[in-house]
Write a protein that holds these residues in place. Structure first.
Motif, PDB file in Angstrom:
ATOM      1  N   ALA A 132       0.824  -1.211   0.000  1.00 54.95           N
ATOM      2  CA  ALA A 132       0.000   0.000   0.000  1.00 54.95           C
ATOM      3  C   ALA A 132       0.856   1.258   0.000  1.00 54.95           C
ATOM      4  O   ALA A 132       0.479   2.278  -0.556  1.00 54.95           O
ATOM      5  N   VAL A 153     -14.408  -5.789   2.039  1.00 53.65           N
ATOM      6  CA  VAL A 153     -13.162  -6.464   2.410  1.00 53.65           C
ATOM      7  C   VAL A 153     -13.456  -7.927   2.762  1.00 53.65           C
ATOM      8  O   VAL A 153     -14.550  -8.259   3.211  1.00 53.65           O
ATOM      9  N   ASP A 154     -12.487  -8.768   2.518  1.00 55.63           N
ATOM     10  CA  ASP A 154     -12.554 -10.176   2.915  1.00 55.63           C
ATOM     11  C   ASP A 154     -11.113 -10.574   3.167  1.00 55.63           C
ATOM     12  O   ASP A 154     -10.358 -10.830   2.228  1.00 55.63           O
ATOM     13  N   CYS A 155     -10.689 -10.565   4.437  1.00 55.24           N
ATOM     14  CA  CYS A 155      -9.268 -10.776   4.715  1.00 55.24           C
ATOM     15  C   CYS A 155      -9.052 -11.088   6.180  1.00 55.24           C
ATOM     16  O   CYS A 155      -9.999 -11.135   6.961  1.00 55.24           O
ATOM     17  N   TRP A 163     -22.676 -11.843  -1.123  1.00 53.43           N
ATOM     18  CA  TRP A 163     -22.277 -10.463  -0.841  1.00 53.43           C
ATOM     19  C   TRP A 163     -23.447  -9.607  -0.375  1.00 53.43           C
ATOM     20  O   TRP A 163     -23.292  -8.707   0.450  1.00 53.43           O
ATOM     21  N   ASP A 212      -6.495  -3.319   5.989  1.00 49.91           N
ATOM     22  CA  ASP A 212      -5.670  -2.113   5.916  1.00 49.91           C
ATOM     23  C   ASP A 212      -6.564  -0.874   5.861  1.00 49.91           C
ATOM     24  O   ASP A 212      -6.787  -0.302   4.803  1.00 49.91           O
ATOM     25  N   ALA A 227      -4.877   2.311   4.381  1.00 50.48           N
ATOM     26  CA  ALA A 227      -4.822   2.490   2.930  1.00 50.48           C
ATOM     27  C   ALA A 227      -6.142   3.053   2.419  1.00 50.48           C
ATOM     28  O   ALA A 227      -6.157   3.916   1.532  1.00 50.48           O
ATOM     29  N   ILE A 228      -7.244   2.593   2.999  1.00 50.60           N
ATOM     30  CA  ILE A 228      -8.558   3.077   2.553  1.00 50.60           C
ATOM     31  C   ILE A 228      -8.710   4.560   2.909  1.00 50.60           C
ATOM     32  O   ILE A 228      -9.077   5.385   2.069  1.00 50.60           O
ATOM     33  N   ARG A 268      -6.654   6.744   0.653  1.00 48.08           N
ATOM     34  CA  ARG A 268      -7.252   6.971  -0.674  1.00 48.08           C
ATOM     35  C   ARG A 268      -8.401   7.968  -0.604  1.00 48.08           C
ATOM     36  O   ARG A 268      -8.589   8.769  -1.517  1.00 48.08           O
ATOM     37  N   ASP A 291     -18.149  -6.791  -4.789  1.00 49.77           N
ATOM     38  CA  ASP A 291     -18.017  -8.039  -4.054  1.00 49.77           C
ATOM     39  C   ASP A 291     -16.514  -8.367  -3.971  1.00 49.77           C
ATOM     40  O   ASP A 291     -15.872  -8.590  -4.995  1.00 49.77           O
ATOM     41  N   PRO A 292     -15.912  -8.360  -2.772  1.00 45.75           N
ATOM     42  CA  PRO A 292     -14.447  -8.512  -2.702  1.00 45.75           C
ATOM     43  C   PRO A 292     -13.996  -9.973  -2.733  1.00 45.75           C
ATOM     44  O   PRO A 292     -14.526 -10.783  -1.972  1.00 45.75           O
ATOM     45  N   PRO A 293     -13.051 -10.323  -3.579  1.00 46.16           N
ATOM     46  CA  PRO A 293     -12.500 -11.677  -3.535  1.00 46.16           C
ATOM     47  C   PRO A 293     -11.750 -11.880  -2.216  1.00 46.16           C
ATOM     48  O   PRO A 293     -11.258 -10.910  -1.644  1.00 46.16           O
ATOM     49  N   PRO A 294     -11.665 -13.128  -1.723  1.00 49.24           N
ATOM     50  CA  PRO A 294     -10.893 -13.364  -0.503  1.00 49.24           C
ATOM     51  C   PRO A 294      -9.488 -12.794  -0.650  1.00 49.24           C
ATOM     52  O   PRO A 294      -8.898 -12.856  -1.734  1.00 49.24           O
ATOM     53  N   GLY A 295      -8.976 -12.222   0.427  1.00 43.02           N
ATOM     54  CA  GLY A 295      -7.655 -11.597   0.360  1.00 43.02           C
ATOM     55  C   GLY A 295      -7.739 -10.103   0.078  1.00 43.02           C
ATOM     56  O   GLY A 295      -6.720  -9.442  -0.051  1.00 43.02           O
ATOM     57  N   THR A 296      -8.966  -9.558  -0.009  1.00 47.88           N
ATOM     58  CA  THR A 296      -9.111  -8.117  -0.237  1.00 47.88           C
ATOM     59  C   THR A 296      -8.967  -7.398   1.104  1.00 47.88           C
ATOM     60  O   THR A 296      -9.856  -7.471   1.951  1.00 47.88           O
ATOM     61  N   THR A 297      -7.842  -6.706   1.294  1.00 53.75           N
ATOM     62  CA  THR A 297      -7.570  -6.068   2.587  1.00 53.75           C
ATOM     63  C   THR A 297      -7.918  -4.589   2.575  1.00 53.75           C
ATOM     64  O   THR A 297      -7.861  -3.934   3.607  1.00 53.75           O
ATOM     65  N   GLY A 298      -8.227  -4.070   1.392  1.00 53.48           N
ATOM     66  CA  GLY A 298      -8.466  -2.635   1.291  1.00 53.48           C
ATOM     67  C   GLY A 298      -7.195  -1.880   0.946  1.00 53.48           C
ATOM     68  O   GLY A 298      -7.219  -0.677   0.748  1.00 53.48           O
ATOM     69  N   SER A 299      -6.054  -2.612   0.853  1.00 53.80           N
ATOM     70  CA  SER A 299      -4.805  -1.894   0.597  1.00 53.80           C
ATOM     71  C   SER A 299      -4.754  -1.333  -0.821  1.00 53.80           C
ATOM     72  O   SER A 299      -4.051  -0.379  -1.076  1.00 53.80           O
ATOM     73  N   ARG A 300      -5.501  -1.903  -1.748  1.00 52.02           N
ATOM     74  CA  ARG A 300      -5.597  -1.265  -3.062  1.00 52.02           C
ATOM     75  C   ARG A 300      -7.065  -1.076  -3.426  1.00 52.02           C
ATOM     76  O   ARG A 300      -7.924  -1.766  -2.907  1.00 52.02           O
ATOM     77  N   PRO A 301      -7.315  -0.170  -4.345  1.00 53.99           N
ATOM     78  CA  PRO A 301      -8.706   0.011  -4.754  1.00 53.99           C
ATOM     79  C   PRO A 301      -9.198  -1.261  -5.442  1.00 53.99           C
ATOM     80  O   PRO A 301      -8.390  -2.021  -5.974  1.00 53.99           O
TER      81      PRO A 301
END
Lengths: 304, 310, 318
Positions: A71, B54-56, B103, B138, B141-142, B145, C135-145
């Motif tokens: 990030a 988010v999904d993490c 979702w 994160d 990061a959000i 942005r 709809d976020p795929p698994p592993g989507t942390t928000g660190s990128r758009p």
């Protein structure tokens, strides 16, 4: 202000000169950030004597950041993390000096996609909020990196930027430096394709001569008269050639004399190197100091 | 279980402060949604709330693998037409079933992330406040942005009066006996841990945004005073370097201005210890004294030259 | 006097959200395209003939569900004037009403499809686009758009693009797309929301249909207000579609246009479209305040609603 440092060919001393300019600019009281965009060989860490990132960083290098791998890129505060004792304390009145290293083991970009340009724009925009000057080492010649920063700077119309083209004082380098700017797919050509106004872009490009041996330099004292005359003739010829190629005095921002320290070990030249240990020439430090002022001096950048 | 958030605060990238109509445009991040503006006691504009999916993993102090799925609420704020913030938070709750649902389920509970499996609130809170490792949620990061969205608006001229880094404030609230703990970490990172007897309301997020704003003001004024080199630099030079503080910052100190009555005691306790307002007033006096001193010097020089001319 | 309770309010600082009048169910009796029109009134009569028994069944189902049988049921009919323009309201509307009446169907509201794109200066489609939360795929942390293909929306992760991003680096290999909420195997759906030609954006049919569903569910607001309200029918039908209000109320006794739930009776050929509509709907974040309003009202009436918007949309394909 963004400064893009590029050179016609490798081995011009672009990185060592641009780091020294950044260093001097910080000493002059400005907050400076140095971005190592030389992705194929990220060695700015070595020049700043930060051994932990001497060949780039393993986590959060710029390369990784631009590919979306992290990030935010890793930052190194040179005043606290440099191994050189003389650099490790921030001189009174100096600004911040921060290095954004490349990724260790990174390679040249093999393409530029929109996502990468977007991330580059985000990075420049954020750094501009906190630094007076961002020096971006764009590597040598036509590259995807140069393409990326050309695209990014179009999307940041209110952030001022300037290009420094580094070249050595030889026939081949003068011709190549001109070609890099005005040739097919050169900076002006590619810049126009991405939406820059070529006239305006040209006004934002200046040349910096590196490793210049002046005919009257102290190093040449022992030369025979014939040698000196020959050198003088060569220099005149090069000046004429440079003028014809638009690389002459008017488009030149400055020149850096040949200095053994820069040739044998690429490093920052501190005042201590000049005054105490006397390994470097005072002229070299003065040239960096002068360039560090000129890069932000608007009168040096008036239309050609 | 708990609520976690992160606020990034920065100097708005414009030469002067911006007026309400411009604020509305800069913060109009969603079609058909109004920008909320209050004018008293200080202009404060808030963008609509936007969601990010988010999904993490969630950060955890014990390195436990805790997965959460849901949406983060984010918004931008501009205070006094001068300071911009990007703010995000998420309510962490236990999921009813331990697998990911469609979702639309998560969108029916905006601002909630559901934890699949077991997790301890204290472990998550500590992990989050420590700074999340790369593969975890994160929020920073959000928020970064969202702050970029405001900062890169074409309506701003990007000629800010001085350069200053953004600050980031991470916060966690849990239900419990009222308490607040504010910690300074590095130059730019702060954490706040709040216990509140009532269930979470967005007012708590607003409190944290207000704390972040004032911490940024204080941090920034300290930097400007340091840069001025009072005592070592010539008086006129120091005064000139302090001018942006007078022009752009000194009138912005208004702790608790947009914090609900019931949450005011949190601000008051921080003002007792460590005493934010006390430090601000001292700095403010120092800046004003310098400027006044310089004016006096200039006046006496003018008077002397005047006498000599007579 | 020791203390005074001071109250201070600023209207611009508050969010006020209008509430929509709501029926129990909104039944869509039909959706008329040019090809149906070209097939003549017989096609319309056939369509209403198929719909009538289902509409009756749904109506009586809700009457049983609501104490006292006082179910509020409204019917609507949508005419496509967005993708192609044909005939005129003056010619077409009476024909539709007549064909419906033959099967004892009463159309309460008539709507134009182009109003789902834009009506009365409000771009409904833009409102909905702004509310899409991927709809976020698994592993989507928000660190990128969120990874976006401009103008498209999917329910998982697309195949990675071939090629490498670094000189002398490894090339990426093909991988299949994956549905995020898959059960065992993926059903990956990628929906085109719009395309652009010469700077003019054309919304896709499924996207406008998703807007239409949200409108019928009373879920849309602009600046806190309802974006469209039905307008009573005039004495005569205009000669131009643009002169027809976006939603015309034909029956002054009708139950409210928007409803807790919707039912659409459609030909099976619309199945792929409706799959796309559901893909879109399950990624629209309705305003939390609006959701709460509807929940409070339905709770007050003792009507249990599905939590998820997409589950309040039902179909009969036949």
């Amino acid at each position: 202000m963004l400064i893009f440092a590029i050179s016609d060919k490798g081995g011009t001393g672009r990185s060592v000169t641009s780091t020294n300019i950044g260093y001097r600019h910080a000493l002059q009281g400005n907050d400076v950030c140095y971005l190592d965009f030389d992705f194929g060989s990220p060695t700015a860490g070595a020049i700043f004597s930060v051994s932990s990132v001497a060949r780039g960083t393993r986590n959060g290098g710029l390369h990784e950041y631009l590919r979306g791998g992290c990030a935010e890129p890793h930052r190194v505060d040179v005043w606290t993390e440099s191994d050189r004792e003389g650099l490790r304390t921030k001189p009174p009145g100096a600004g911040r000096l921060v290095l954004l290293p490349g990724s260790e083991g990174g390679g040249e970009l093999s393409a530029v996609d929109d996502e990468m340009v977007r991330r580059c724009v985000q990075l420049f925009g954020r750094l501009e909020e906190e630094f007076d000057l961002c020096m971006v080492d764009v590597s040598a010649g036509r590259s995807f990196t140069a393409e990326m920063v050309l695209q990014a700077s179009v999307r940041l119309p209110s952030i001022p930027f300037r290009w420094l083209v580094f070249h050595r004082w030889t026939r081949q380098h003068i011709i190549a430096a001109d070609g890099l700017v005005t040739g097919a797919d050169g900076l002006l050509d590619a810049g126009a394709r991405f939406g820059h106004d070529p006239e305006e872009l040209r006004d934002r490009i200046r040349f910096v001569r590196t490793a210049v041996l002046e005919p009257d330099a102290a190093e040449l004292v022992g030369l025979r008269d014939e040698q000196r005359a020959w050198l003088s003739a060569c220099d005149a010829e090069l000046r004429e050639l440079a003028g014809r190629h638009g690389v002459g005095r008017t488009a030149m921002l400055g020149k850096v004399p040949l200095d053994p320290v820069l040739q044998w070990r690429e490093q920052l030249i501190s005042d201590e190197d000049v005054l105490a240990s006397k390994i470097a020439n005072a002229e070299t430090a003065a040239a960096f100091d002068e360039l560090a002022k000129k890069i932000v001096d608007d009168s040096a950048w008036e239309g050609l | 279980m708990l609520v976690m958030g992160e606020v990034h605060t920065a100097l708005l990238q414009n030469s002067g402060e911006i007026q309400e109509p411009v604020c509305r445009q800069v913060l109009g991040l969603m079609a058909g949604e109004t920008v909320r503006v209050s004018r008293r006691p200080i202009a404060h504009a808030l963008s609509p709330d936007l969601l990010t999916g988010v999904d993490c993993r969630l950060p955890s102090a014990s390195q436990a693998r805790v997965r959460a799925v849901g949406t983060v609420v984010s918004r931008c704020a501009i205070t006094g037409g001068r300071v911009a913030q990007g703010s995000s938070y998420v309510r962490v709750e236990r999921a009813a079933v331990d697998r990911r649902l469609s979702w639309s389920h998560y969108l029916s509970r905006p601002g909630v992330a559901e934890v699949l499996g077991k997790a301890k609130a204290g472990d998550l809170a500590a992990g989050f406040l420590d700074g999340a490792p790369p593969d975890c949620l994160d929020l920073g990061a959000i928020s970064g942005r969202f702050l970029d969205l405001a900062q890169s608006s074409p309506l701003l001229d990007r000629r800010a009066p001085f350069r200053i880094p953004r600050t980031r404030l991470r916060w966690v609230t849990e239900v419990g006996e009222p308490s607040i703990r504010f910690t300074l970490h590095s130059d730019q990172v702060r954490t706040v841990r709040i216990a509140h007897p009532e269930p979470f309301t967005p007012a708590l997020a607003a409190l944290c945004e207000d704390l972040a704003l004032h911490d940024w003001l204080l941090t920034t004024l300290l930097v400007l005073v340091e840069r001025a080199g009072i005592g070592s630099a010539p008086g006129a030079q120091a005064a000139a370097k302090l001018a942006p503080a007078v022009d752009h910052l000194l009138h912005l100190w208004m702790p608790g201005a947009h914090v609900g009555e019931s949450l005011a005691p949190y601000w008051e306790s921080l003002d007792r210890r460590p005493g934010f307002t006390r430090q601000w007033r001292t700095l403010e006096d120092r800046v004003r004294d310098q400027v006044a001193l310089n004016t006096l010097t200039l006046l006496s020089i003018t008077a002397q030259t005047g006498r000599r001319c007579q | 006097m020791t203390s005074v309770n001071a109250a201070f309010g600023e209207l611009a600082a508050e969010r006020r959200i209008a509430s929509a009048p709501l029926s129990h169910v909104s039944i869509e009796l039909g959706h008329l395209y040019m090809e149906d029109f070209e097939a003549g009134p017989e096609r319309l009569r056939e369509q209403f003939g198929r719909v009538a028994p289902w509409a009756a069944a749904v109506r009586s189902g809700w009457q049983r569900r609501i104490p006292g049988g006082r179910a509020r049921v409204s019917t609507c009919f949508l005419i496509d004037d967005y993708f192609s323009r044909f005939s005129t309201p003056a010619e077409l509307v009476p024909m539709v009403l007549e064909a419906a009446a033959e099967h004892d169907l009463s159309i309460d509201y008539l709507a134009r499809e182009s109003s789902c794109a834009e009506a009365d200066g409000v771009e409904l489609a833009r409102l909905v686009e702004g509310r899409l939360v991927d709809d976020p795929p698994p592993g989507t942390t928000g660190s990128r758009p969120p990874v976006k293909e401009t103008g498209w929306l999917c329910n998982g992760s697309r195949s990675p693009r071939p090629g490498s991003v670094q000189a002398m680096g490894p090339a990426q290999r093909w991988a299949p797309p994956v549905q995020n909420a898959k059960r065992g195997h993926s059903i990956f759906v990628d929906v085109e929301l719009w395309d652009e030609n010469g700077g003019r954006r054309t919304w896709s049919c499924p996207f406008l249909a998703a807007v239409w569903q949200l409108l019928r569910l009373g879920m849309l607001r602009t600046e806190g207000e309802l974006p469209l309200r039905p307008v009573p029918a005039g004495a005569s039908w205009p000669a131009r579609w643009d002169d027809l209000p976006p939603i015309v109320q034909l029956n002054d006794q009708a139950a409210p246009f928007s409803a807790y739930t919707t039912l659409s009776v459609l030909s099976p050929r619309f199945l792929p479209v409706e799959l796309a509509v559901r893909t879109v709907l399950s990624q629209v974040a309705v305003d939390a305040e609006v959701l709460e309003q509807v929940r409070r009202r339905s709770d007050g009436e003792g009507v249990a609603l599905e939590d998820e918007i997409v589950d309040r949309v039902t179909y009969v394909f036949g």
